[in-house]
Each structure stands twice: as structure tokens, then as C-alpha cells.
Design an enzyme around this catalytic site. Structure first.
Site, PDB file in Angstrom:
ATOM      1  N   ALA A  69     -16.126  39.292 -29.077  1.00 47.29           N
ATOM      2  CA  ALA A  69     -16.422  40.155 -27.936  1.00 47.29           C
ATOM      3  C   ALA A  69     -15.224  40.068 -26.991  1.00 47.29           C
ATOM      4  O   ALA A  69     -14.478  39.077 -27.014  1.00 47.29           O
ATOM      5  CB  ALA A  69     -17.682  39.678 -27.248  1.00 47.29           C
ATOM      6  N   GLY A 114     -18.108  37.471 -31.958  1.00 47.78           N
ATOM      7  CA  GLY A 114     -18.757  38.743 -32.285  1.00 47.78           C
ATOM      8  C   GLY A 114     -18.201  39.382 -33.557  1.00 47.78           C
ATOM      9  O   GLY A 114     -18.899  40.157 -34.215  1.00 47.78           O
ATOM     10  N   GLU A 117     -19.990  37.757 -36.294  1.00 49.55           N
ATOM     11  CA  GLU A 117     -21.368  38.265 -36.239  1.00 49.55           C
ATOM     12  C   GLU A 117     -21.449  39.681 -36.816  1.00 49.55           C
ATOM     13  O   GLU A 117     -22.414  40.024 -37.505  1.00 49.55           O
ATOM     14  CB  GLU A 117     -21.865  38.221 -34.789  1.00 49.55           C
ATOM     15  CG  GLU A 117     -21.970  36.782 -34.281  1.00 49.55           C
ATOM     16  CD  GLU A 117     -22.375  36.685 -32.821  1.00 49.55           C
ATOM     17  OE1 GLU A 117     -21.546  37.038 -31.955  1.00 49.55           O
ATOM     18  OE2 GLU A 117     -23.506  36.268 -32.535  1.00 49.55           O
ATOM     19  N   GLU A 137     -17.956  30.350 -29.538  1.00 48.02           N
ATOM     20  CA  GLU A 137     -18.516  30.646 -28.209  1.00 48.02           C
ATOM     21  C   GLU A 137     -18.705  29.413 -27.343  1.00 48.02           C
ATOM     22  O   GLU A 137     -18.572  29.479 -26.117  1.00 48.02           O
ATOM     23  CB  GLU A 137     -19.856  31.397 -28.353  1.00 48.02           C
ATOM     24  CG  GLU A 137     -19.722  32.873 -28.711  1.00 48.02           C
ATOM     25  CD  GLU A 137     -19.652  33.124 -30.214  1.00 48.02           C
ATOM     26  OE1 GLU A 137     -19.428  32.168 -30.978  1.00 48.02           O
ATOM     27  OE2 GLU A 137     -19.820  34.292 -30.615  1.00 48.02           O
TER      28      GLU A 137
HETATM   29  N1  CO8 Z   1     -11.187  39.254 -26.110  1.00 42.27           N
HETATM   30  C1  CO8 Z   1     -10.225  39.875 -25.407  1.00 42.27           C
HETATM   31  N2  CO8 Z   1      -8.928  39.854 -25.761  1.00 42.27           N
HETATM   32  C2  CO8 Z   1      -8.607  39.197 -26.881  1.00 42.27           C
HETATM   33  C3  CO8 Z   1      -9.559  38.529 -27.670  1.00 42.27           C
HETATM   34  C4  CO8 Z   1     -10.936  38.578 -27.241  1.00 42.27           C
HETATM   35  N3  CO8 Z   1     -11.931  38.025 -27.937  1.00 42.27           N
HETATM   36  N4  CO8 Z   1      -8.939  37.951 -28.705  1.00 42.27           N
HETATM   37  C5  CO8 Z   1      -7.630  38.252 -28.593  1.00 42.27           C
HETATM   38  N5  CO8 Z   1      -7.429  39.006 -27.482  1.00 42.27           N
HETATM   39  C6  CO8 Z   1      -6.161  39.554 -26.989  1.00 42.27           C
HETATM   40  C7  CO8 Z   1      -5.301  38.482 -26.312  1.00 42.27           C
HETATM   41  O1  CO8 Z   1      -5.721  38.291 -24.996  1.00 42.27           O
HETATM   42  C8  CO8 Z   1      -3.925  39.115 -26.431  1.00 42.27           C
HETATM   43  O2  CO8 Z   1      -3.833  40.126 -25.465  1.00 42.27           O
HETATM   44  P1  CO8 Z   1      -2.463  40.254 -24.574  1.00 42.27           P
HETATM   45  O3  CO8 Z   1      -1.377  40.523 -25.570  1.00 42.27           O
HETATM   46  O4  CO8 Z   1      -2.740  41.408 -23.664  1.00 42.27           O
HETATM   47  O5  CO8 Z   1      -2.301  38.943 -23.901  1.00 42.27           O
HETATM   48  C9  CO8 Z   1      -3.984  39.812 -27.786  1.00 42.27           C
HETATM   49  O6  CO8 Z   1      -5.368  40.001 -28.073  1.00 42.27           O
HETATM   50  C10 CO8 Z   1      -3.366  38.999 -28.901  1.00 42.27           C
HETATM   51  O7  CO8 Z   1      -4.018  37.750 -28.945  1.00 42.27           O
HETATM   52  P2  CO8 Z   1      -3.226  36.363 -28.889  1.00 42.27           P
HETATM   53  O8  CO8 Z   1      -1.920  36.525 -28.183  1.00 42.27           O
HETATM   54  O9  CO8 Z   1      -4.167  35.328 -28.360  1.00 42.27           O
HETATM   55  O10 CO8 Z   1      -2.944  36.128 -30.445  1.00 42.27           O
HETATM   56  P3  CO8 Z   1      -2.710  34.736 -31.176  1.00 42.27           P
HETATM   57  O11 CO8 Z   1      -2.232  35.060 -32.550  1.00 42.27           O
HETATM   58  O12 CO8 Z   1      -1.885  33.823 -30.345  1.00 42.27           O
HETATM   59  O13 CO8 Z   1      -4.188  34.071 -31.289  1.00 42.27           O
HETATM   60  C11 CO8 Z   1      -6.547  34.084 -31.741  1.00 42.27           C
HETATM   61  C12 CO8 Z   1      -5.165  34.684 -32.089  1.00 42.27           C
HETATM   62  C13 CO8 Z   1      -6.596  32.621 -32.191  1.00 42.27           C
HETATM   63  C14 CO8 Z   1      -7.587  34.895 -32.488  1.00 42.27           C
HETATM   64  C15 CO8 Z   1      -6.761  34.166 -30.209  1.00 42.27           C
HETATM   65  O14 CO8 Z   1      -6.506  35.493 -29.780  1.00 42.27           O
HETATM   66  C16 CO8 Z   1      -8.152  33.810 -29.754  1.00 42.27           C
HETATM   67  O15 CO8 Z   1      -8.521  32.632 -29.722  1.00 42.27           O
HETATM   68  N6  CO8 Z   1      -8.977  34.845 -29.384  1.00 42.27           N
HETATM   69  C17 CO8 Z   1     -10.297  34.619 -28.870  1.00 42.27           C
HETATM   70  C18 CO8 Z   1     -11.264  34.230 -29.954  1.00 42.27           C
HETATM   71  C19 CO8 Z   1     -12.648  33.977 -29.392  1.00 42.27           C
HETATM   72  O16 CO8 Z   1     -12.870  33.047 -28.630  1.00 42.27           O
HETATM   73  N7  CO8 Z   1     -13.608  34.818 -29.773  1.00 42.27           N
HETATM   74  C20 CO8 Z   1     -14.970  34.708 -29.343  1.00 42.27           C
HETATM   75  C21 CO8 Z   1     -15.196  35.534 -28.126  1.00 42.27           C
HETATM   76  S1  CO8 Z   1     -16.807  35.291 -27.452  1.00 42.27           S
HETATM   77  C22 CO8 Z   1     -17.794  36.247 -28.406  1.00 42.27           C
HETATM   78  O17 CO8 Z   1     -17.377  36.860 -29.346  1.00 42.27           O
HETATM   79  C23 CO8 Z   1     -19.214  36.290 -28.001  1.00 42.27           C
HETATM   80  C24 CO8 Z   1     -20.037  37.253 -28.847  1.00 42.27           C
HETATM   81  C25 CO8 Z   1     -21.452  37.348 -28.318  1.00 42.27           C
HETATM   82  C26 CO8 Z   1     -21.500  38.110 -27.027  1.00 42.27           C
HETATM   83  C27 CO8 Z   1     -22.901  38.171 -26.525  1.00 42.27           C
HETATM   84  C28 CO8 Z   1     -23.138  39.180 -25.446  1.00 42.27           C
HETATM   85  C29 CO8 Z   1     -22.422  39.141 -24.212  1.00 42.27           C
END
Ligand code: CO8
Length: 259
Positions: A69, A114, A117, A137
Site C-alpha cells: 500500500a 498489500g 496480499e 506491516e
Molecule cells: N509506498 C509508497 N512509496 C513506495 C513504496 C510504498 N509501499 N514502496 C516503494 N516506494 C517508493 C519509494 O518511496 C521510492 O520513491 P522516491 O523515488 O520518490 O523516493 C520509490 O518507490 C523506489 O523505492 P526505493 O528507492 O525504496 O527502492 P529500493 O530498491 O531502495 O527498495 C523496497 C525497494 C525494499 C521494496 C523499498 O521500496 C521498500 O521497503 N518499500 C516499502 C515496502 C513496504 O513496507 N510495504 C508494505 C507497505 S504497508 C502495506 O502494504 C499495508 C497493506 C494493508 C493496508 C491496509 C489498509 C490501510
């Protein structure tokens, strides 16, 4: 498909395989509100389009299927809006699981939160060998909210689900296969493998595939055996049943009409 989406690409090929691509590669295809709304609309469109015989869901770019998400949007949720958004995502993912055409997630890269999921809401999952799965999460002070606590438990069992949810650790494609989270790992394109599997499935009786999905959906509901018998009986009245059994007895390939 006439609908134009800003965050999705939707294409249907001549064999009836629809490919739906979550298309926000600069944000690793993170699911923001707009993506969720468009996904909801796209699934409705797919349901109504008789040309669509099966569905592949994937993510744009090489890095991610869906990295979760959108954390920027999540960060402003409060208890009321959080529950609402969770329910909204759950309903959309349930709509995907309830489709009676086969749905495969072609997981090309990160499937986190997400994204994992979403993959679990598909009927089958095929992963590129470098893909990674996880429900991180808890690292954000949350739990999975788009059905992950329920679907991961169904797929891998309670102990492994709790381990992955409580540690938030990522599993690579091979481990995901070993624990039953994915059906197949490929060193080639996950989309090509998904299409190849769908082509095989689409050679079977389409009504049988539909009822197989419906029957498996009832597993654990308390009405599973009853539903199976009803859906089995329903198929015994179809032209596809006559054709399938007739073709076997006449030692030829069946030609199903879907009637
Ligand atoms: N949300 C928003 N932006 C994201 C997300 C995300 N989940 N993942 C990556 N991005 C963005 C980064 O912020 C970055 O943007 P920018 O260039 O503008 O800074 C761009 O994508 C590229 O990402 P990275 O630079 O971080 O890329 P890396 O190769 O260094 O890292 C990763 C890749 C490891 C995947 C890293 O991006 C990461 O850890 N992402 C988050 C993963 C995460 O925690 N996901 C779970 C989110 S919570 C969730 O999904 C809850 C679901 C249930 C919701 C319930 C209802 C509300």
C-alpha cells in the site's frame, strides 16, 4: 476493453487472456487510492467482458510486482479511516478471488505488504526467481489489512503465517515455493509462464473450471461438500460433460463449447 486507466494497463489477447498491469513503476507500483479505485473498476469491466477467458495480474517494470500500500497515504490514517480503507481493499481483493475465470499473479519482483496480499487474492501465483514476498506491516506499526492475515494462514498454515507476519521478513521465490505461497518459480518471464499455464487451463471445459473455482472457494465454509455435490451435478447436465466423456470414449480430443 474501452476503459482508459491512469494507473493500470489492461490488454486482452486473441485467445482471451487479459493482462492487467499495475502501472506506477516509479513508486514500485504501490497501491494508492487511485490504483485501488481503478482496480475495482477494471475487475467489474473484466467480469462483464465475455471475451475475457482468464486473467494475469502483474506489475510494471523489472523491480516490483507491487511494493505494498502507498505508505505516504497510509501515514495519515486514523482509526476510523484506517478500518474503512482496510475494508475497501479487502472487498476489492475478494472480488478478484471470487472471479470464476482463472486468475494468476505473475510476480516479477517485490510483492510486499498489500502487494503480497494482492498476489494471494489471485487463484495461483507464478514467481520470477528473483521475486521476494513479505508482509512487513509490523515494521510500520501495523498488521496486514488487505486480507493477508487470513489468506497467508490458509496458504502456509498458522505457524508459518505468524512467523512471517511477526518478523516481517522477506522470503525469496524458492522459499515461497517450498512453503506453498507460490505455485511455480521460473527463471524466465513470470508473465509468459502464467500465460502458458492459462493456455493449458483454457483447453479444459470452461464450465468445469468455473465450478472448480466456486467449489474450492467454499472450502472451510462448512458447506464445502454440499456445494461440491451441487456444482458436480450441475456440470452433469452440460454439453461440455457430454463432449468431454464422449471424446474420451471415442479416443479423440474434446472440443468444448462452454455450454
Ligand atoms: N509506498 C509508497 N512509496 C513506495 C513504496 C510504498 N509501499 N514502496 C516503494 N516506494 C517508493 C519509494 O518511496 C521510492 O520513491 P522516491 O523515488 O520518490 O523516493 C520509490 O518507490 C523506489 O523505492 P526505493 O528507492 O525504496 O527502492 P529500493 O530498491 O531502495 O527498495 C523496497 C525497494 C525494499 C521494496 C523499498 O521500496 C521498500 O521497503 N518499500 C516499502 C515496502 C513496504 O513496507 N510495504 C508494505 C507497505 S504497508 C502495506 O502494504 C499495508 C497493506 C494493508 C493496508 C491496509 C489498509 C490501510
Amino acid at each position: 476493453m474501452d476503459q482508459i486507466y491512469e494507473t493500470l494497463l489492461v490488454e486482452v489477447d486473441e485467445s482471451g487472456i487479459c493482462t492487467l498491469t499495475i502501472n506506477r513503476p516509479d513508486k514500485l507500483n504501490a497501491l494508492n487510492n487511485q490504483v485501488l479505485d481503478e482496480l475495482d473498476q477494471a475487475i467489474d469491466d473484466i467480469k462483464e467482458n465475455y471475451q475475457v477467458k482468464s486473467l494475469v495480474i502483474t506489475g510494471a517494470g523489472e523491480k516490483a510486482f507491487v511494493a505494498g500500500a502507498d505508505i505516504k497515504e497510509l501515514s495519515s490514517l486514523d482509526p476510523v479511516s484506517g478500518e474503512k480503507v482496510s475494508k475497501k481493499g479487502q472487498d476489492i481483493f475478494q472480488k478478484i478471488e471470487d472471479l470464476t475465470i482463472p486468475v494468476i499473479a505473475a510476480v516479477n519482483g517485490y510483492a510486499l505488504g498489500g502487494g503480497c496480499e494482492l498476489a494471494m487474492a489471485c487463484h495461483l501465483r507464478i514467481a520470477f526467481e528473483k521475486a521476494a514476498f513479505g508482509l512487513p506491516e509490523v515494521s510500520l506499526g501495523l498488521i496486514p489489512g488487505y486480507g493477508g492475515t487470513q489468506r497467508l494462514t490458509r496458504l502456509v498454515g498458522r505457524g508459518k503465517a505468524l512467523e512471517l507476519i511477526m518478523t516481517g521478513r522477506q522470503v525469496k521465490a524458492d522459499e515461497a515455493f517450498e512453503i506453498g505461497l507460490v505455485n511455480q518459480v521460473t527463471e524466465h518471464s513470470a508473465i509468459d509462464e502464467a500465460k502458458s499455464m492459462l493456455t493449458k487451463i483454457m483447453k479444459q471445459g470452461p464450465l468445469a473450471i468455473k465450478n472448480a473455482i466456486r467449489a474450492v472457494q467454499e472450502a472451510g465454509s462448512g458447506k464445502g461438500f454440499e456445494s461440491e455435490a451441487r456444482l458436480f451435478g450441475e456440470l452433469c447436465g452440460t454439453a461440455d460433460f457430454k463432449e468431454g466423456t464422449g471424446a474420451f470414449l471415442e479416443k479423440r480430443k474434446p472440443n468444448f463449447s462452454g455450454k
